[in-house]
Design a protein around this motif. Structure first.
Motif, PDB file in Angstrom:
ATOM      1  N   CYS A   1     -16.470 -11.650  27.960  1.00 42.15           N
ATOM      2  CA  CYS A   1     -17.921 -11.820  28.026  1.00 42.15           C
ATOM      3  C   CYS A   1     -18.504 -11.681  26.624  1.00 42.15           C
ATOM      4  O   CYS A   1     -18.202 -10.730  25.919  1.00 42.15           O
ATOM      5  CB  CYS A   1     -18.509 -10.767  28.962  1.00 42.15           C
ATOM      6  N   ALA A   2     -19.330 -12.648  26.226  1.00 42.90           N
ATOM      7  CA  ALA A   2     -19.915 -12.602  24.887  1.00 42.90           C
ATOM      8  C   ALA A   2     -20.977 -11.515  24.780  1.00 42.90           C
ATOM      9  O   ALA A   2     -21.393 -11.161  23.687  1.00 42.90           O
ATOM     10  CB  ALA A   2     -20.523 -13.959  24.539  1.00 42.90           C
ATOM     11  N   HIS A   3     -21.401 -10.989  25.924  1.00 42.04           N
ATOM     12  CA  HIS A   3     -22.441  -9.960  25.889  1.00 42.04           C
ATOM     13  C   HIS A   3     -21.856  -8.561  25.819  1.00 42.04           C
ATOM     14  O   HIS A   3     -22.262  -7.753  25.002  1.00 42.04           O
ATOM     15  CB  HIS A   3     -23.354 -10.088  27.113  1.00 42.04           C
ATOM     16  N   CYS A   4     -20.900  -8.261  26.706  1.00 38.88           N
ATOM     17  CA  CYS A   4     -20.385  -6.892  26.742  1.00 38.88           C
ATOM     18  C   CYS A   4     -18.905  -6.840  26.378  1.00 38.88           C
ATOM     19  O   CYS A   4     -18.319  -5.768  26.345  1.00 38.88           O
ATOM     20  CB  CYS A   4     -20.626  -6.283  28.121  1.00 38.88           C
ATOM     21  N   MET A   5     -18.295  -8.010  26.066  1.00 40.26           N
ATOM     22  CA  MET A   5     -16.902  -8.110  25.654  1.00 40.26           C
ATOM     23  C   MET A   5     -15.909  -7.626  26.724  1.00 40.26           C
ATOM     24  O   MET A   5     -14.764  -7.337  26.425  1.00 40.26           O
ATOM     25  CB  MET A   5     -16.649  -7.363  24.333  1.00 40.26           C
TER      26      MET A   5
ATOM     27  N   CYS B   1     -21.682  -7.179  33.345  1.00 42.17           N
ATOM     28  CA  CYS B   1     -23.084  -7.070  32.924  1.00 42.17           C
ATOM     29  C   CYS B   1     -23.959  -8.140  33.562  1.00 42.17           C
ATOM     30  O   CYS B   1     -25.168  -8.115  33.417  1.00 42.17           O
ATOM     31  CB  CYS B   1     -23.196  -7.112  31.397  1.00 42.17           C
ATOM     32  N   GLY B   2     -23.330  -9.077  34.265  1.00 42.12           N
ATOM     33  CA  GLY B   2     -24.116 -10.078  34.976  1.00 42.12           C
ATOM     34  C   GLY B   2     -24.603 -11.219  34.102  1.00 42.12           C
ATOM     35  O   GLY B   2     -25.400 -12.038  34.536  1.00 42.12           O
ATOM     36  N   ALA B   3     -24.108 -11.277  32.865  1.00 42.47           N
ATOM     37  CA  ALA B   3     -24.531 -12.353  31.968  1.00 42.47           C
ATOM     38  C   ALA B   3     -24.028 -13.693  32.491  1.00 42.47           C
ATOM     39  O   ALA B   3     -22.888 -13.799  32.940  1.00 42.47           O
ATOM     40  CB  ALA B   3     -23.998 -12.102  30.566  1.00 42.47           C
ATOM     41  N   VAL B   4     -24.877 -14.693  32.443  1.00 41.53           N
ATOM     42  CA  VAL B   4     -24.504 -16.030  32.883  1.00 41.53           C
ATOM     43  C   VAL B   4     -24.742 -16.990  31.739  1.00 41.53           C
ATOM     44  O   VAL B   4     -25.822 -17.014  31.164  1.00 41.53           O
ATOM     45  CB  VAL B   4     -25.347 -16.469  34.103  1.00 41.53           C
ATOM     46  N   SER B   5     -23.706 -17.753  31.360  1.00 38.34           N
ATOM     47  CA  SER B   5     -23.890 -18.764  30.328  1.00 38.34           C
ATOM     48  C   SER B   5     -22.859 -19.854  30.522  1.00 38.34           C
ATOM     49  O   SER B   5     -21.824 -19.623  31.133  1.00 38.34           O
ATOM     50  CB  SER B   5     -23.775 -18.135  28.924  1.00 38.34           C
ATOM     51  N   PRO B   6     -23.150 -21.064  30.002  1.00 35.63           N
ATOM     52  CA  PRO B   6     -22.159 -22.136  30.086  1.00 35.63           C
ATOM     53  C   PRO B   6     -20.854 -21.673  29.460  1.00 35.63           C
ATOM     54  O   PRO B   6     -20.879 -21.018  28.421  1.00 35.63           O
ATOM     55  CB  PRO B   6     -22.775 -23.276  29.287  1.00 35.63           C
TER      56      PRO B   6
ATOM     57  N   ARG C   1     -19.401 -17.980  21.519  1.00 40.42           N
ATOM     58  CA  ARG C   1     -19.969 -16.700  21.067  1.00 40.42           C
ATOM     59  C   ARG C   1     -18.872 -15.669  20.859  1.00 40.42           C
ATOM     60  O   ARG C   1     -18.908 -14.912  19.899  1.00 40.42           O
ATOM     61  CB  ARG C   1     -20.945 -16.171  22.121  1.00 40.42           C
ATOM     62  N   VAL C   2     -17.898 -15.655  21.787  1.00 39.24           N
ATOM     63  CA  VAL C   2     -16.797 -14.701  21.660  1.00 39.24           C
ATOM     64  C   VAL C   2     -16.066 -14.939  20.341  1.00 39.24           C
ATOM     65  O   VAL C   2     -15.741 -14.009  19.614  1.00 39.24           O
ATOM     66  CB  VAL C   2     -15.819 -14.824  22.854  1.00 39.24           C
ATOM     67  N   MET C   3     -15.861 -16.213  19.993  1.00 38.60           N
ATOM     68  CA  MET C   3     -15.162 -16.538  18.746  1.00 38.60           C
ATOM     69  C   MET C   3     -15.983 -16.114  17.541  1.00 38.60           C
ATOM     70  O   MET C   3     -15.446 -15.604  16.564  1.00 38.60           O
ATOM     71  CB  MET C   3     -14.871 -18.042  18.687  1.00 38.60           C
TER      72      MET C   3
END
Ligand SMILES: [Zn+2]
Length: 83
Positions: free
Chosen positions: A21-25, A44-49, A56-58
């Motif tokens: 997850c790019a938000h909480c890893m 964390c419930g983050a939703v993204s394409p 983002r993770v990269m």
């Protein structure tokens, strides 16, 4: 190529970029099926394409802050003078 265009190359380990997850890893328990285009984080419930999430993770792995990175290009390299 990067040198020629004045870019900065940062090798990033590609494993699990679609699972983190790019938000909480947090790493997802299972890889997203390829047909599923949206990444939803169960923590964390983050939703993204999915492609945006892995991008983002990269960026985070490369030590860059992805905030505001959208649509930003590095400054143009100085024009080469014809000899
Ligand atoms: Zn998350």
């Amino acid at each position: 190529m990067a040198r020629k265009h004045g870019r900065d190359v940062r090798p990033v380990h590609p494993a699990h970029t679609t699972m983190d997850c790019a938000h909480c890893m947090t790493r997802a328990k299972h890889a997203l099926p390829l047909g599923e285009r949206t990444y939803t984080c169960t923590t964390c419930g983050a939703v993204s394409p999915r492609d945006k999430n892995s991008a983002r993770v990269m960026l985070i792995r490369a030590g860059l802050c992805p905030a505001g990175a959208e649509g930003v290009r590095p400054p143009e390299p100085p024009a080469r003078v014809a000899a």
